[in-house]
Scaffold this motif. Structure first.
Motif, mmCIF file in Angstrom:
data_model
loop_
_atom_site.group_PDB
_atom_site.id
_atom_site.type_symbol
_atom_site.label_atom_id
_atom_site.label_comp_id
_atom_site.label_asym_id
_atom_site.label_seq_id
_atom_site.Cartn_x
_atom_site.Cartn_y
_atom_site.Cartn_z
ATOM 1 N N THR A 1 0.832 -1.207 0.000
ATOM 2 C CA THR A 1 0.000 0.000 0.000
ATOM 3 C C THR A 1 0.867 1.258 0.000
ATOM 4 O OG1 THR A 1 -1.714 -1.196 1.225
ATOM 5 C CG2 THR A 1 -1.840 1.214 1.208
ATOM 6 N N THR B 1 2.166 1.862 -3.442
ATOM 7 C CA THR B 1 1.132 2.460 -4.293
ATOM 8 C C THR B 1 1.044 3.966 -4.071
ATOM 9 O OG1 THR B 1 -0.132 0.393 -4.192
ATOM 10 C CG2 THR B 1 -1.308 2.365 -4.899
ATOM 11 N N TRP B 2 1.077 4.391 -2.810
ATOM 12 C CA TRP B 2 1.029 5.817 -2.505
ATOM 13 C C TRP B 2 2.281 6.522 -3.008
ATOM 14 C CZ3 TRP B 2 -2.421 8.824 0.726
ATOM 15 C CH2 TRP B 2 -3.603 8.153 1.014
ATOM 16 N N VAL C 1 4.063 5.687 -5.641
ATOM 17 C CA VAL C 1 3.917 5.842 -7.088
ATOM 18 C C VAL C 1 2.988 7.012 -7.403
ATOM 19 C CG1 VAL C 1 3.035 4.747 -9.178
ATOM 20 C CG2 VAL C 1 4.415 3.430 -7.576
ATOM 21 N N ALA C 2 1.872 7.090 -6.673
ATOM 22 C CA ALA C 2 0.924 8.181 -6.914
ATOM 23 C C ALA C 2 1.527 9.540 -6.582
ATOM 24 C CB ALA C 2 -0.340 7.954 -6.085
ATOM 25 N N LEU D 1 2.164 -0.728 -15.028
ATOM 26 C CA LEU D 1 0.842 -0.320 -14.559
ATOM 27 C C LEU D 1 0.060 0.507 -15.574
ATOM 28 C CD1 LEU D 1 1.934 0.710 -10.950
ATOM 29 C CD2 LEU D 1 0.603 -1.307 -11.576
ATOM 30 N N ARG E 1 -3.469 4.411 -15.508
ATOM 31 C CA ARG E 1 -3.742 4.022 -14.128
ATOM 32 C C ARG E 1 -2.997 4.930 -13.146
ATOM 33 N NH1 ARG E 1 -5.405 -1.125 -11.736
ATOM 34 N NH2 ARG E 1 -5.796 -1.602 -13.914
ATOM 35 N N ILE E 2 -1.747 5.210 -13.454
ATOM 36 C CA ILE E 2 -0.991 6.096 -12.573
ATOM 37 C C ILE E 2 -1.598 7.494 -12.564
ATOM 38 C CG2 ILE E 2 1.253 7.218 -12.247
ATOM 39 C CD1 ILE E 2 2.576 4.680 -13.174
ATOM 40 N N TRP F 1 -4.395 7.369 -10.141
ATOM 41 C CA TRP F 1 -3.892 7.385 -8.774
ATOM 42 C C TRP F 1 -3.489 8.788 -8.342
ATOM 43 C CZ3 TRP F 1 -0.165 2.536 -8.414
ATOM 44 C CH2 TRP F 1 -0.946 1.375 -8.557
ATOM 45 N N SER G 1 -7.739 1.597 -7.201
ATOM 46 C CA SER G 1 -6.944 1.348 -5.997
ATOM 47 C C SER G 1 -7.843 1.649 -4.818
ATOM 48 C CB SER G 1 -5.696 2.230 -5.960
ATOM 49 O OG SER G 1 -5.021 2.083 -4.724
ATOM 50 N N ALA H 1 -5.229 -3.137 -3.913
ATOM 51 C CA ALA H 1 -4.363 -1.960 -3.809
ATOM 52 C C ALA H 1 -3.995 -1.413 -5.175
ATOM 53 C CB ALA H 1 -3.100 -2.293 -3.029
ATOM 54 N N VAL H 2 -4.002 -2.261 -6.208
ATOM 55 C CA VAL H 2 -3.618 -1.823 -7.551
ATOM 56 C C VAL H 2 -4.725 -2.070 -8.574
ATOM 57 C CG1 VAL H 2 -1.179 -2.188 -7.104
ATOM 58 C CG2 VAL H 2 -2.538 -4.055 -8.040
#
Length: 358
Positions: free
Chosen positions: A186, A189-190, A192-193, A209, A213-214, A217, A256, A309-310
């Motif tokens: 998780t 993921t944050w 990356v965002a 990804l 998608r990014i 996010w 996500s 999460a993704v």
């Protein structure tokens, strides 16, 4: 044999985990209503997901008591049939991503593999156990035939974890490891965002990804920063996301679960999601089932958490029901494991009195 004090302790542990689950799920539903009332959002999706998890958990607890082997085996078979008959599990547009043609397909296959492994550990009949292991392996084959590379990876991970669980005597450290791995994913993921990773790693992940998608996010993180207390309201991400507005195939979700809750329900929504996952692990830790069954279910649910999460797996009611069902099956106390009722112990004073009378 189990003493009366031990039986009472087991009952008290189950009551604590059940009360905790009711409180956490109730708080999730209540907070979605609060944020919807403030911003005019649509809480129906969150309420349906909470109801699906609760219903699946209740059914799993009941079926796990009556049919500790047949119930998870039937659940695994049903999941396999469902993914083969309805590969997309629901109509509607999907985002091109490495999760196959639907994150829900990988999620259901993963839960099916976990349920089959749980059933295999619950039986002592060698032939039946072999058949259930083969059923779990068929989830990997189904994922390959459906073109879901993620389903193959997650199902294999569940199988390996289940085999390793047979050699573990203590479930606490293993469940703690599952919780830490979920938190790390998780956090990634944050990161990356938030564009907080090194450029080389960020570029590699973007290729995996997809930039769309990014972009979703990052929109979710921007909305979360705008109102971290209450968010923008349930179901409103699609209206406020620039990336979602540019795509004709968008389903209005950031794909996500943590980021979606952060954007739509603020930081409390993310904390409640984490609390729900921790409650499941807590219930597994205190469950009366054998450790291999408990850890197998924990591994499958952790793999599901990674998918959510993704991806958008929790947007499908089938997945929410399946997650609750597996958790309920793994925390139920089968009737066969309940010791027969014992007659009350006769105090020593009464025993000596009877001897003198004779």
């Amino acid at each position: 044999m189990t003493s009366a004090a031990g039986t009472d302790a087991d009952g008290e542990r189950r009551n604590v985990s059940d009360v905790t689950g009711v409180a956490v799920l109730g708080a999730c539903a209540a907070w979605s209503l609060v944020t919807a009332a403030v911003h005019g959002g649509r809480p129906e999706g969150v309420l349906l997901a909470v109801l699906a998890v609760a219903a699946g958990y209740a059914v799993g607890r009941i079926c796990g008591v009556l049919l500790p082997v047949a119930a998870p085996g039937a659940a695994a078979l049903t999941g396999l049939v469902l993914t083969v008959a309805l590969p997309r599990l629901a109509p509607g547009p999907e985002i091109d991503a490495p999760l196959g043609h639907a994150g829900a397909t990988a999620a259901v296959l993963t839960l099916s593999a976990g349920a089959a492994c749980c059933a295999a550990w619950a039986t002592s009949v060698p032939v039946l156990r072999l058949g259930l292991w083969l059923l779990a392996c068929s989830a990997v084959v189904a994922g390959a035939l459906l073109g879901s590379a993620t389903a193959v990876v997650t199902c294999c991970a569940v199988l390996l974890c289940s085999l390793a669980a047979g050699r573990m005597r203590h479930r606490g450290p293993a469940l703690s490891g599952l919780a830490v791995s979920t938190a790390l994913l998780t956090g990634l993921t944050w990161a990356v965002a938030g564009n907080a990773l090194p450029s080389g790693l960020a570029a590699s992940l973007e290729d995996q990804l997809t930039s769309r998608r990014i972009g979703l996010w990052r929109d979710a993180l921007r909305l979360a920063r705008g109102d971290g207390g209450l968010g923008v309201g349930p179901g409103r991400f699609g209206e406020l996301s620039a990336t979602a507005a540019q795509s004709t195939l968008s389903d209005g979700k950031p794909h996500s679960a943590p980021l979606q809750l952060a954007a739509e329900q603020g930081v409390p929504g993310v904390l409640l999601l984490g609390a729900a996952f921790c409650w499941v692990l807590f219930a597994l830790w205190r469950a009366p089932r054998p450790t291999p069954v408990v850890l197998t279910a924990g591994a499958a649910l952790t793999a599901l958490a990674a998918l959510t999460a993704v991806g958008n797996a929790l947007s499908f009611t089938t997945v929410s029901v399946g997650a609750g069902l597996l958790a309920g099956l793994a925390t139920a106390r089968p009737l066969a494991e309940v010791p027969p009722s014992e007659a009350p112990a006769v105090p020593d004073r009464e025993r000596h009195r009877d001897r003198r009378t004779v």
